[in-house]
Write an enzyme that holds these catalytic residues in place. Structure first.
Site, PDB file in Angstrom:
ATOM      1  N   SER A  97       0.509  -1.059  -0.161  1.00 31.58           N
ATOM      2  CA  SER A  97      -0.281   0.286  -0.551  1.00 31.58           C
ATOM      3  C   SER A  97       0.398   1.144   0.361  1.00 31.58           C
ATOM      4  O   SER A  97       1.883   0.919   0.361  1.00 31.58           O
ATOM      5  CB  SER A  97      -0.847   0.362   0.971  1.00 31.58           C
ATOM      6  OG  SER A  97      -0.752   0.575   2.045  1.00 31.58           O
ATOM      7  N   ASP A  98       0.082   2.217  -0.556  1.00 28.66           N
ATOM      8  CA  ASP A  98       1.040   3.693  -0.123  1.00 28.66           C
ATOM      9  C   ASP A  98       1.010   3.816   1.158  1.00 28.66           C
ATOM     10  O   ASP A  98       0.049   3.015   2.319  1.00 28.66           O
ATOM     11  CB  ASP A  98       0.629   4.560  -1.387  1.00 28.66           C
ATOM     12  CG  ASP A  98       1.224   5.646  -1.067  1.00 28.66           C
ATOM     13  OD1 ASP A  98       2.188   6.023  -0.501  1.00 28.66           O
ATOM     14  OD2 ASP A  98       1.485   5.957  -1.952  1.00 28.66           O
ATOM     15  N   CYS A  99       1.746   4.666   1.661  1.00 31.23           N
ATOM     16  CA  CYS A  99       2.075   5.026   3.552  1.00 31.23           C
ATOM     17  C   CYS A  99       0.470   5.161   3.729  1.00 31.23           C
ATOM     18  O   CYS A  99       0.275   6.263   3.161  1.00 31.23           O
ATOM     19  CB  CYS A  99       2.553   5.610   3.895  1.00 31.23           C
ATOM     20  SG  CYS A  99       4.222   4.769   3.503  1.00 31.23           S
TER      21      CYS A  99
ATOM     22  N   ALA B  74      -2.383   4.026   3.198  1.00 29.50           N
ATOM     23  CA  ALA B  74      -3.480   3.996   2.260  1.00 29.50           C
ATOM     24  C   ALA B  74      -4.730   2.514   3.075  1.00 29.50           C
ATOM     25  O   ALA B  74      -5.543   3.023   2.636  1.00 29.50           O
ATOM     26  CB  ALA B  74      -3.516   2.972   1.020  1.00 29.50           C
TER      27      ALA B  74
END
Length: 769
Positions: A291-293, A295
């Site tokens: 995931s993006d941070c 997310a």
């Protein structure tokens, strides 16, 4: 003249070679326990080893490994691992995986990606990736990095000129972005330029991000965390997805990052049709998905898509995500399993992917020194070779936008030079975002001073925002100088992650400063723009007192010297714009509108050179040189392409009665058989030698109905001396290059005439169905 590169290196390297610390590793042969672990048996397939390791973990141990800062598992001899490191255009300390607080103080800082892309040179892109991968491995081998999974490249389409992160991308064209992705990933991961030689081992791990349709950060109250990108299947098929497909299929990237935003209502990290069906299924992805941070937290806390934290955890793991940047999975996975919202088998599936990548990096092969990539030493970091490559990349990316009356290059016999502007003496501006500490730093001012001893400098503005300025003082300096170079544009206070622009003009009083100085100067002035995104400089384009204009992106640690070389003619510029430069009027289009294709009835002009119907300041692919080049098609292997070979292929008709066939039904074998070889003659009609990118487009004879106006299908660079003629060859794959996406998101080949276009020359190709 210019500072001696070698002598400059001798006092600008910012690290010393001291005693290094051995990096952590699992499966230490000195520990007799390791003989009992199948996951330590290097002769076994990695999939079997990963399954064995996961089978030995408790549920709590498993959950601990689902986040970017994975703790050690001492009872199995498994060290801690940090998944989050950054290397967008050089090894960076933006993520927690790499710090420059030990023996190593710097790494080579290449140009920001948007300028690197302007060279249109895939082999140079590969060499940059290769250098970054070697420096990354060297840092790990020296015990000064906690991971070798780097979250780059950013291969989102630069769809809107206001996007603050457009600087991180290779531009607006999906074909170019896909080529960049493949070149960078192969270089970083230790593959050959042609690919297919990895055999499982990774020099470092690259990660294609942000999947998908992510290209808005924070614009007029709409932020990336809450944004729901409404995208047609047609635009997904021919714009947003192709770079990711190339990155995975051809680049064989070992990582993919899912984005914050929703796509048509579904968060990217929770969309199984994206992660399982497309990435793992159709594209045969073998790596890990992060995931993006934060997310995953956003899916519940901000978007409200998941009713409870455990639902968010279940959604993403079932959809095919493996790793959470953040702590959400660490906090809620166990309760999701206990509440029977998530089977433990989904946790195992994610861990198989994660440990497989760590094994491919050689971290479960015992002492890394005798293993592949284990002997890459600290001499690779900031090496002369890598710094020359950074300089070369900056040279080849800089774009000459205007050169009235051959003002440029400036004569080296110039008696006095005025250098004016807030970007003239700012080493940080050269780097762009996601940059680590560079090996050396030479500002444009310092580099210009090495050519002209009598150089006088004034910033003109307090900062790039230019809210206050000393325009009168700048004018006085300009009046007395033989030539004037203005260094203006943007920096990270104007465009960056979490900050999109709202207009396309130069900030504050910059235009006033430029015009005032140009009026006062003895001769037409030279304007240099540092920026990631395009700027509406129509005033300068049309002003005869502004004789030369360069766009230099954010050119990295070699950018100051590269600019001076180009301005004084030691390098003949050849860069071309990888994005359309729109006028300010374009900002009436909402940044939230994801449509690529124009809709005249709604006064919507479309986006990018492929579809945009409107005025431009400069077109995609535009770029001048100190030489003039001409092109001609010298030989094309076939002019007619027959697809009526089989009655089993269904022929359909569009609403305009144009016959077509689905590419998926034609088959790979027939597509290969129909490849077209195209030879293009190129002549340098000038006196100076130069490196020149040649761009090959195709356009459909029948415009409209969602077809691109034209589409780039090939680009190659040629190096020619003054007056020299050369020939380059392109291979056109009809199923890839002569097809288009229809309104159902299916790639089709349409009957009729298509035109290959290079410069002002065109050649017809007729498809017969």
């Amino acid at each position: 003249m210019m500072l001696s590169f070698v002598s400059f290196l001798s006092f600008t390297l910012l690290f010393i070679h001291g005693g290094s610390t051995q990096p952590p590793f699992a499966c230490d042969s000195s520990n007799p326990e390791t003989k009992n672990y199948l996951f330590c048996q290097t002769e076994l397939p990695i999939t079997q080893r990963a399954r064995d390791l996961v089978s030995r973990l408790t549920l709590d141990e498993k959950i601990s490994q689902l986040v970017n800062s994975a703790p050690a598992i001492p009872r199995l001899g498994i060290p801690a691992y940090e998944w989050w490191s950054e290397a967008l255009h050089g090894v960076s300390n933006v993520g927690p995986g790499v710090k420059f607080d030990g023996t190593i103080k710097a790494a080579t800082s290449f140009p920001q990606v948007i300028l690197t892309a302007a060279s249109f040179d895939p082999y140079q892109w590969y060499r940059i990736g290769q250098a970054i991968g070697r420096e990354a491995r060297a840092m790990y081998n020296a015990g000064e990095a906690n991971g070798m999974t780097f979250w780059a490249p950013n291969i989102n389409i630069f769809r809107d000129p206001r996007w603050g992160r457009g600087q991180e991308t290779p531009g607006e064209d999906p074909f170019v972005v896909g080529k960049y992705a493949v070149s960078y990933v192969r270089g970083v991961q230790g593959d050959t330029f042609q690919g297919g030689k990895l055999h499982g081992h990774l020099q470092a791990s690259a990660c294609c991000k942000h999947f998908t349709a992510y290209d808005l950060d924070n614009w007029k109250g709409t932020n990336r965390f809450l944004f729901d990108a409404r995208v047609t299947v047609q635009d997904l098929a021919d714009t947003y997805q192709p770079p990711f497909e190339k990155c995975v299929r051809d680049g064989r990237a070992s990582g993919v990052m899912c984005a914050y935003n929703r796509v048509n209502g579904v968060p990217s990290c929770a969309d199984s049709s994206l992660l399982f069906k497309a990435v793992r299924g159709e594209w045969d992805f073998k790596g890990y998905v992060t995931s993006d941070c934060d997310a995953v937290a956003i899916i519940h806390n901000d978007q409200g898509y998941a009713k409870a934290p455990e639902d968010a955890v279940a959604d993403v793991l079932k959809a095919g995500m493996d790793l959470n940047c953040g702590s959400y999975l660490q906090n809620y996975t166990k309760s999701a399993v206990l509440q029977k919202k998530l089977p433990e088998s989904q946790v195992d599936r994610a861990l198989h992917n994660l440990f497989a990548v760590r094994m491919r990096l050689g971290l479960f092969n015992g002492n890394p020194v005798p293993n592949p990539f284990g002997n890459i030493g600290m001499d690779q970091i900031c090496s002369p070779e890598h710094q020359i490559l950074a300089l070369e990349a900056a040279r080849n990316g800089i774009v000459l936008l205007k050169n009235d009356a051959k003002l440029l290059p400036l004569p080296k016999s110039t008696m006095s030079l005025a250098v004016i502007g807030p970007n003239a003496n700012s080493p940080q501006t050269l780097l762009g975002n996601y940059a680590g500490p560079p090996c050396k730093s030479v500002t444009p001012l310092q580099a210009l001073e090495s050519y002209i001893k009598n150089t006088v400098y004034h910033p003109g503005c307090d900062t790039v925002s230019c809210s206050t300025g000393a325009i009168d003082k700048a004018v006085d300096i300009a009046k007395r100088a033989d030539y004037v170079v203005l260094l203006m544009g943007l920096d990270q206070t104007e465009e960056r992650e979490a900050l999109d622009r709202v207009d396309l003009f130069l900030p504050g009083r910059q235009q006033e400063l430029i015009v005032s100085v140009a009026k006062a100067a003895k001769r037409p002035v030279v304007l240099v723009l540092l920026s990631g995104g395009p700027i509406d400089i129509s005033f300068a384009k049309d002003d005869p007192r502004i004789g030369g204009i360069f766009w230099a992106g954010y050119p990295g640690e070699g950018g100051g010297n590269a600019l001076a070389e180009v301005i004084f003619g030691d390098h003949n510029p050849g860069g071309r714009l990888p994005v359309t430069w729109y006028p300010q009027d374009f900002t009436k289009v909402p940044m939230t509108d994801m449509r690529m294709r124009p809709e005249s009835s709604l006064d919507y002009p479309g986006r990018t050179y492929r579809f945009y119907k409107g005025d431009t300041v400069f077109e995609f692919g535009y770029g001048l040189s100190y030489s003039k080049y001409s092109y001609s098609f010298t030989r094309v292997s076939q002019n007619n392409l027959y697809l009526n070979h089989s009655s089993s292929l269904h022929t359909k008709e569009t609403s305009e009665s144009v016959r077509y066939k689905l590419v998926s039904e034609i088959g790979a074998e027939i597509c290969d058989e129909r490849k077209i070889t195209v030879h293009v003659g190129v002549k340098n009609n000038g006196e100076l030698a130069g490196k020149h990118p040649v761009l090959l487009y195709v356009r459909h004879g029948n415009h409209g109905n969602g077809r691109p106006k034209k589409q780039l299908i090939g680009f190659r660079s040629v190096i020619l001396s003054g007056g020299e003629m050369g020939e380059i060859q392109f291979e056109v794959s009809p199923c890839e290059h002569l097809s288009r996406a229809n309104e159902y998101g299916l790639m089709v080949m349409e009957e009729g005439r298509h035109f290959l276009v290079v410069g002002d020359d065109k050649h017809p190709i007729t498809i017969i169905i």
